[in-house]
Design an enzyme around this catalytic site. Structure first.
Site, PDB file in Angstrom:
ATOM      1  N   LYS A   1      -7.315   7.152   9.404  1.00 24.02           N
ATOM      2  CA  LYS A   1      -7.573   5.713   9.602  1.00 24.02           C
ATOM      3  C   LYS A   1      -8.110   5.400  10.997  1.00 24.02           C
ATOM      4  O   LYS A   1      -8.485   4.263  11.275  1.00 24.02           O
ATOM      5  CB  LYS A   1      -6.284   4.908   9.362  1.00 24.02           C
ATOM      6  CG  LYS A   1      -5.582   5.207   8.051  1.00 24.02           C
ATOM      7  CD  LYS A   1      -6.407   4.762   6.871  1.00 24.02           C
ATOM      8  CE  LYS A   1      -5.733   4.991   5.533  1.00 24.02           C
ATOM      9  NZ  LYS A   1      -4.574   4.178   5.246  1.00 24.02           N
TER      10      LYS A   1
ATOM     11  N   GLU B   1      -0.298 -10.417   4.152  1.00 24.71           N
ATOM     12  CA  GLU B   1      -0.007  -9.457   5.232  1.00 24.71           C
ATOM     13  C   GLU B   1      -0.251 -10.095   6.596  1.00 24.71           C
ATOM     14  O   GLU B   1       0.518  -9.895   7.535  1.00 24.71           O
ATOM     15  CB  GLU B   1      -0.885  -8.214   5.074  1.00 24.71           C
ATOM     16  CG  GLU B   1      -0.475  -7.353   3.886  1.00 24.71           C
ATOM     17  CD  GLU B   1      -1.452  -6.230   3.584  1.00 24.71           C
ATOM     18  OE1 GLU B   1      -1.060  -5.301   2.879  1.00 24.71           O
ATOM     19  OE2 GLU B   1      -2.606  -6.280   4.033  1.00 24.71           O
TER      20      GLU B   1
ATOM     21  N   ASP C   1      -6.356   0.112   6.961  1.00 19.09           N
ATOM     22  CA  ASP C   1      -7.476   0.910   6.453  1.00 19.09           C
ATOM     23  C   ASP C   1      -8.288   1.514   7.586  1.00 19.09           C
ATOM     24  O   ASP C   1      -8.853   2.597   7.441  1.00 19.09           O
ATOM     25  CB  ASP C   1      -8.359   0.038   5.560  1.00 19.09           C
ATOM     26  CG  ASP C   1      -7.563  -0.493   4.386  1.00 19.09           C
ATOM     27  OD1 ASP C   1      -7.069   0.327   3.604  1.00 19.09           O
ATOM     28  OD2 ASP C   1      -7.390  -1.718   4.284  1.00 19.09           O
TER      29      ASP C   1
ATOM     30  N   GLY D   1       0.667  -0.794   6.670  1.00 20.21           N
ATOM     31  CA  GLY D   1      -0.409   0.182   6.841  1.00 20.21           C
ATOM     32  C   GLY D   1      -1.696  -0.487   7.285  1.00 20.21           C
ATOM     33  O   GLY D   1      -1.733  -1.689   7.580  1.00 20.21           O
TER      34      GLY D   1
ATOM     35  N   GLY E   1       0.819  -1.207   0.000  1.00 17.75           N
ATOM     36  CA  GLY E   1       0.000   0.000   0.000  1.00 17.75           C
ATOM     37  C   GLY E   1       0.848   1.250   0.000  1.00 17.75           C
ATOM     38  O   GLY E   1       2.084   1.195   0.016  1.00 17.75           O
ATOM     39  N   SER E   2       0.159   2.403   0.000  1.00  9.56           N
ATOM     40  CA  SER E   2       0.856   3.674  -0.196  1.00  9.56           C
ATOM     41  C   SER E   2       1.671   4.112   1.023  1.00  9.56           C
ATOM     42  O   SER E   2       2.638   4.857   0.877  1.00  9.56           O
ATOM     43  CB  SER E   2      -0.148   4.758  -0.577  1.00  9.56           C
ATOM     44  OG  SER E   2      -1.118   4.914   0.430  1.00  9.56           O
TER      45      SER E   2
ATOM     46  N   GLY F   1      -6.426  -4.773   3.943  1.00 10.51           N
ATOM     47  CA  GLY F   1      -6.766  -5.459   2.700  1.00 10.51           C
ATOM     48  C   GLY F   1      -7.277  -4.552   1.607  1.00 10.51           C
ATOM     49  O   GLY F   1      -7.707  -5.029   0.563  1.00 10.51           O
TER      50      GLY F   1
ATOM     51  N   GLY G   1      -5.639  -2.991  -0.373  1.00 14.92           N
ATOM     52  CA  GLY G   1      -4.849  -3.266  -1.581  1.00 14.92           C
ATOM     53  C   GLY G   1      -4.970  -4.714  -2.027  1.00 14.92           C
ATOM     54  O   GLY G   1      -4.336  -5.118  -3.006  1.00 14.92           O
TER      55      GLY G   1
HETATM   56  C1  5RP Z   1      -3.176  -3.564   1.574  1.00 12.07           C
HETATM   57  C2  5RP Z   1      -3.393  -3.002   2.917  1.00 12.07           C
HETATM   58  C3  5RP Z   1      -2.898  -1.617   3.160  1.00 12.07           C
HETATM   59  O1  5RP Z   1      -1.989  -1.634   4.212  1.00 12.07           O
HETATM   60  C4  5RP Z   1      -4.065  -0.743   3.504  1.00 12.07           C
HETATM   61  O2  5RP Z   1      -5.014  -0.818   2.453  1.00 12.07           O
HETATM   62  C5  5RP Z   1      -3.640   0.701   3.708  1.00 12.07           C
HETATM   63  O3  5RP Z   1      -3.228   1.222   2.492  1.00 12.07           O
HETATM   64  P1  5RP Z   1      -2.606   2.684   2.362  1.00 12.07           P
HETATM   65  O4  5RP Z   1      -1.350   2.692   3.143  1.00 12.07           O
HETATM   66  O5  5RP Z   1      -2.396   2.829   0.871  1.00 12.07           O
HETATM   67  O6  5RP Z   1      -3.615   3.672   2.878  1.00 12.07           O
HETATM   68  O7  5RP Z   1      -3.944  -3.586   3.800  1.00 12.07           O
HETATM   69  O8  5RP Z   1      -3.776  -4.824   1.451  1.00 12.07           O
END
Ligand code: 5RP
Length: 224
Positions: free
Chosen positions: A120, A102, A83, A81, A26-27, A94, A96
């Site tokens: 978040k 993970e 959500d 990271g 993820g970002s 999840g 991403g």
């Molecule tokens: C990917 C994840 C990410 O960690 C989650 O979606 C957070 O993403 P971001 O850092 O882009 O906000 O669980 O499966």
């Protein structure tokens, strides 16, 4: 972007020579991988395991040595990271689509550091649709079982095509009114045949770092 980078940079301060590091997806994790790569350039000696093909590609491109689970038995620290994070440090992950790998990494780590920005943080999980990874076989049936849990399940698509995870499975995004009891919901979801895993991470972390747009960070205090 600055907030995510700040949280990631703070988490990477925990990484020391000789460690095996779990790379999230993820970002926000992007920034952690970027910072780790800078430190590797400066001489830090680590090996890393990636939670997704995209994170693995980034790591390889930036010179971080990647190993597989065949070569290690435990991960020292995983940085990833989320959500949503609730006051008890339960997570939804999840977004991403990498939740299964993970969770394997987080569960195999001595320490699991979660890096987020303020957006978040929630009082109750469930505003964000919960990603559930299911096998394609009998997907329609599994979807009905998810629907029976009082959620609105939607098969994830990307660029108008059905999205497949790195494991060849589907993601069903399940919108609940709220997830009042995450532990119970986690157990119910895990008991459905066809569900491989889901994005509820129950009490898997004791360290949540929140980044701010001004570049500052804080360690979140757990409710209990
Ligand atoms: C990917 C994840 C990410 O960690 C989650 O979606 C957070 O993403 P971001 O850092 O882009 O906000 O669980 O499966």
């Amino acid at each position: 972007m600055k907030a995510k980078q700040a949280a990631a940079d703070k988490a990477v301060e925990f990484i020391k020579d000789g460690m095996v590091v779990g790379l999230g997806s993820g970002s926000t994790s992007y920034w952690a991988i970027r910072k780790l790569a800078d430190r590797v350039q400066e001489g830090l000696e680590i090996r890393a395991v990636a939670s997704s093909k995209s994170s693995e590609e980034l790591a390889i491109q930036w010179g971080i040595p990647i190993v597989t689970f065949a070569e290690i038995s435990v991960i020292d620290i995983t940085i990833d990271g989320a959500d949503e994070v609730d006051p008890d440090f339960n997570l939804i992950k999840g977004g991403g689509g990498a939740l299964l790998r993970e969770k394997i990494l987080a569960a195999s780590s001595h320490k699991f550091i979660v890096i987020i920005d303020e957006s978040k943080l929630v009082n109750t999980l469930g505003e964000y649709p919960l990603p559930v990874e299911i096998v394609p076989f009998a997907a329609e049936l599994t979807l009905k079982k998810l629907e029976a849990l009082q959620c609105k399940p939607v098969i994830r698509k990307k660029d108008e095509k059905v999205f497949f995870t790195d494991n060849g499975n589907l993601i069903i995004d399940c919108k609940f009114k709220e997830i009042a009891n995450p532990k119970e919901q986690s157990e119910i979801l895990s008991s459905i045949p066809g569900v491989v895993d889901h994005g509820l991470f129950i009490q898997m972390t004791d360290t949540v770092i929140v980044g701010n747009d001004d570049g500052t960070t804080r360690f979140l205090n757990k409710r209990n």
